[in-house]
Design a protein around this motif. Structure first.
Motif, PDB file in Angstrom:
ATOM      1  N   ALA A   1      48.923  27.596  41.457  1.00 28.49           N
ATOM      2  CA  ALA A   1      48.526  27.750  42.859  1.00 28.49           C
ATOM      3  C   ALA A   1      47.291  28.621  43.054  1.00 28.49           C
ATOM      4  O   ALA A   1      46.538  28.421  43.999  1.00 28.49           O
ATOM      5  N   ALA A   2      47.052  29.571  42.184  1.00 24.55           N
ATOM      6  CA  ALA A   2      45.909  30.488  42.329  1.00 24.55           C
ATOM      7  C   ALA A   2      44.810  30.109  41.338  1.00 24.55           C
ATOM      8  O   ALA A   2      45.080  29.860  40.162  1.00 24.55           O
ATOM      9  N   SER A   3      43.582  30.081  41.819  1.00 29.68           N
ATOM     10  CA  SER A   3      42.457  29.701  40.955  1.00 29.68           C
ATOM     11  C   SER A   3      42.321  30.643  39.763  1.00 29.68           C
ATOM     12  O   SER A   3      41.940  30.207  38.674  1.00 29.68           O
ATOM     13  N   GLU A   4      42.639  31.916  39.944  1.00 28.10           N
ATOM     14  CA  GLU A   4      42.540  32.874  38.832  1.00 28.10           C
ATOM     15  C   GLU A   4      43.500  32.493  37.706  1.00 28.10           C
ATOM     16  O   GLU A   4      43.147  32.561  36.521  1.00 28.10           O
ATOM     17  N   ARG A   5      44.714  32.095  38.068  1.00 31.90           N
ATOM     18  CA  ARG A   5      45.687  31.696  37.047  1.00 31.90           C
ATOM     19  C   ARG A   5      45.280  30.375  36.402  1.00 31.90           C
ATOM     20  O   ARG A   5      45.404  30.203  35.186  1.00 31.90           O
TER      21      ARG A   5
ATOM     22  N   ARG B   1      35.432  33.423  36.356  1.00 33.74           N
ATOM     23  CA  ARG B   1      34.586  33.078  37.490  1.00 33.74           C
ATOM     24  C   ARG B   1      34.870  33.939  38.717  1.00 33.74           C
ATOM     25  O   ARG B   1      34.895  33.472  39.838  1.00 33.74           O
ATOM     26  N   ILE B   2      35.165  35.172  38.481  1.00 29.38           N
ATOM     27  CA  ILE B   2      35.338  36.102  39.599  1.00 29.38           C
ATOM     28  C   ILE B   2      34.474  37.315  39.330  1.00 29.38           C
ATOM     29  O   ILE B   2      34.146  37.617  38.194  1.00 29.38           O
ATOM     30  N   SER B   3      34.103  37.981  40.370  1.00 23.90           N
ATOM     31  CA  SER B   3      33.420  39.256  40.159  1.00 23.90           C
ATOM     32  C   SER B   3      34.473  40.245  39.687  1.00 23.90           C
ATOM     33  O   SER B   3      35.640  40.125  40.029  1.00 23.90           O
ATOM     34  N   GLN B   4      34.081  41.170  38.916  1.00 21.63           N
ATOM     35  CA  GLN B   4      35.033  42.108  38.340  1.00 21.63           C
ATOM     36  C   GLN B   4      35.216  43.330  39.236  1.00 21.63           C
ATOM     37  O   GLN B   4      35.111  44.456  38.797  1.00 21.63           O
ATOM     38  N   SER B   5      35.499  43.081  40.500  1.00 18.31           N
ATOM     39  CA  SER B   5      35.742  44.196  41.406  1.00 18.31           C
ATOM     40  C   SER B   5      37.067  44.854  41.053  1.00 18.31           C
ATOM     41  O   SER B   5      37.939  44.232  40.437  1.00 18.31           O
ATOM     42  N   HIS B   6      37.214  46.079  41.448  1.00 18.83           N
ATOM     43  CA  HIS B   6      38.439  46.824  41.175  1.00 18.83           C
ATOM     44  C   HIS B   6      39.660  46.106  41.756  1.00 18.83           C
ATOM     45  O   HIS B   6      40.680  45.959  41.091  1.00 18.83           O
ATOM     46  N   ASP B   7      39.555  45.629  42.991  1.00 18.55           N
ATOM     47  CA  ASP B   7      40.684  44.949  43.637  1.00 18.55           C
ATOM     48  C   ASP B   7      41.103  43.695  42.884  1.00 18.55           C
ATOM     49  O   ASP B   7      42.292  43.417  42.732  1.00 18.55           O
ATOM     50  N   GLU B   8      40.130  42.930  42.408  1.00 16.16           N
ATOM     51  CA  GLU B   8      40.447  41.706  41.681  1.00 16.16           C
ATOM     52  C   GLU B   8      41.084  42.016  40.332  1.00 16.16           C
ATOM     53  O   GLU B   8      42.033  41.347  39.919  1.00 16.16           O
ATOM     54  N   LEU B   9      40.591  43.025  39.647  1.00 13.72           N
ATOM     55  CA  LEU B   9      41.205  43.408  38.375  1.00 13.72           C
ATOM     56  C   LEU B   9      42.637  43.901  38.581  1.00 13.72           C
ATOM     57  O   LEU B   9      43.524  43.607  37.785  1.00 13.72           O
ATOM     58  N   VAL B  10      42.867  44.625  39.657  1.00 15.84           N
ATOM     59  CA  VAL B  10      44.222  45.090  39.974  1.00 15.84           C
ATOM     60  C   VAL B  10      45.136  43.896  40.215  1.00 15.84           C
ATOM     61  O   VAL B  10      46.270  43.856  39.724  1.00 15.84           O
ATOM     62  N   ARG B  11      44.650  42.888  40.947  1.00 22.03           N
ATOM     63  CA  ARG B  11      45.469  41.686  41.193  1.00 22.03           C
ATOM     64  C   ARG B  11      45.794  40.967  39.889  1.00 22.03           C
ATOM     65  O   ARG B  11      46.899  40.457  39.720  1.00 22.03           O
ATOM     66  N   TYR B  12      44.829  40.909  38.966  1.00 23.79           N
ATOM     67  CA  TYR B  12      45.121  40.289  37.668  1.00 23.79           C
ATOM     68  C   TYR B  12      46.242  41.027  36.958  1.00 23.79           C
ATOM     69  O   TYR B  12      47.189  40.424  36.478  1.00 23.79           O
ATOM     70  N   ARG B  13      46.115  42.335  36.891  1.00 25.69           N
ATOM     71  CA  ARG B  13      47.074  43.129  36.119  1.00 25.69           C
ATOM     72  C   ARG B  13      48.445  43.247  36.779  1.00 25.69           C
ATOM     73  O   ARG B  13      49.442  43.453  36.110  1.00 25.69           O
ATOM     74  N   HIS B  14      48.486  43.146  38.113  1.00 27.89           N
ATOM     75  CA  HIS B  14      49.747  43.378  38.813  1.00 27.89           C
ATOM     76  C   HIS B  14      50.333  42.128  39.465  1.00 27.89           C
ATOM     77  O   HIS B  14      51.479  42.178  39.923  1.00 27.89           O
ATOM     78  N   VAL B  15      49.574  41.039  39.517  1.00 30.07           N
ATOM     79  CA  VAL B  15      50.084  39.805  40.127  1.00 30.07           C
ATOM     80  C   VAL B  15      49.972  38.630  39.157  1.00 30.07           C
ATOM     81  O   VAL B  15      50.986  38.077  38.727  1.00 30.07           O
TER      82      VAL B  15
ATOM     83  N   LEU C   1      48.733  38.029  35.880  1.00 27.15           N
ATOM     84  CA  LEU C   1      49.218  38.094  34.499  1.00 27.15           C
ATOM     85  C   LEU C   1      50.737  38.283  34.424  1.00 27.15           C
ATOM     86  O   LEU C   1      51.400  37.562  33.662  1.00 27.15           O
ATOM     87  N   PRO C   2      51.323  39.196  35.205  1.00 31.14           N
ATOM     88  CA  PRO C   2      52.786  39.328  35.153  1.00 31.14           C
ATOM     89  C   PRO C   2      53.511  38.040  35.557  1.00 31.14           C
ATOM     90  O   PRO C   2      54.532  37.687  34.967  1.00 31.14           O
ATOM     91  N   LYS C   3      52.975  37.330  36.539  1.00 31.74           N
ATOM     92  CA  LYS C   3      53.615  36.094  36.988  1.00 31.74           C
ATOM     93  C   LYS C   3      53.603  35.056  35.869  1.00 31.74           C
ATOM     94  O   LYS C   3      54.633  34.443  35.564  1.00 31.74           O
ATOM     95  N   LEU C   4      52.450  34.856  35.243  1.00 30.74           N
ATOM     96  CA  LEU C   4      52.367  33.892  34.147  1.00 30.74           C
ATOM     97  C   LEU C   4      53.241  34.303  32.972  1.00 30.74           C
ATOM     98  O   LEU C   4      53.850  33.459  32.313  1.00 30.74           O
ATOM     99  N   GLU C   5      53.321  35.604  32.731  1.00 32.07           N
ATOM    100  CA  GLU C   5      54.173  36.103  31.652  1.00 32.07           C
ATOM    101  C   GLU C   5      55.654  35.899  31.986  1.00 32.07           C
ATOM    102  O   GLU C   5      56.430  35.448  31.135  1.00 32.07           O
TER     103      GLU C   5
ATOM    104  N   ILE D   1      52.388  32.561  29.287  1.00 27.91           N
ATOM    105  CA  ILE D   1      51.531  33.409  28.462  1.00 27.91           C
ATOM    106  C   ILE D   1      52.362  34.541  27.868  1.00 27.91           C
ATOM    107  O   ILE D   1      53.459  34.833  28.345  1.00 27.91           O
ATOM    108  N   GLU D   2      51.808  35.140  26.837  1.00 26.27           N
ATOM    109  CA  GLU D   2      52.287  36.421  26.334  1.00 26.27           C
ATOM    110  C   GLU D   2      51.124  37.385  26.531  1.00 26.27           C
ATOM    111  O   GLU D   2      49.982  37.056  26.201  1.00 26.27           O
TER     112      GLU D   2
END
Length: 102
Positions: free
Chosen positions: A14-18, A42-56, A58-62, A67-68
């Motif tokens: 559902a999310a383009s990042e995933r 394909r995203i800018s590496q803003s702090h908010d976006e990196l936080v979403r990766y680490r807390h939304v 990546l954990p969801k895919l894991e 993913i591992e």
């Protein structure tokens, strides 16, 4: 595949990042790892976006098993259930349009 499996597959996509992360993993050999900072998401590496990766994202895919994620080394590999999502990720790659990136 049961209904909950379909739900997890479609939620993961559902999310383009995933989607971008799963596409990147599809293009790598199953034994290779992807260093998170080098993944072309394909995203800018803003702090908010990196936080979403680490807390939304990546954990969801894991949690779904697609993913591992080694948090210490910041590396991602294909998870035990990657084969369930792989055909849809391949289909997305074959028919990739700008719409998929939004």
């Amino acid at each position: 595949m049961d209904t909950s499996s379909y739900d997890s597959v479609f939620d993961a996509l559902a999310a383009s990042e995933r989607r971008q992360l799963l596409i990147t993993l599809l293009e790598h050999d199953s034994q290779e790892t992807t260093v998170l900072l080098g993944v072309p998401w394909r995203i800018s590496q803003s702090h908010d976006e990196l936080v979403r990766y680490r807390h939304v994202h990546l954990p969801k895919l894991e949690d779904y098993g697609f993913i591992e994620w080694d948090r210490t080394e910041q590396q991602v590999t294909k998870g035990d259930r990657f084969d369930e999502i792989e055909p849809l990720v391949e289909l997305l790659c074959e028919h990739q349009t700008p719409v998929l990136d939004h």
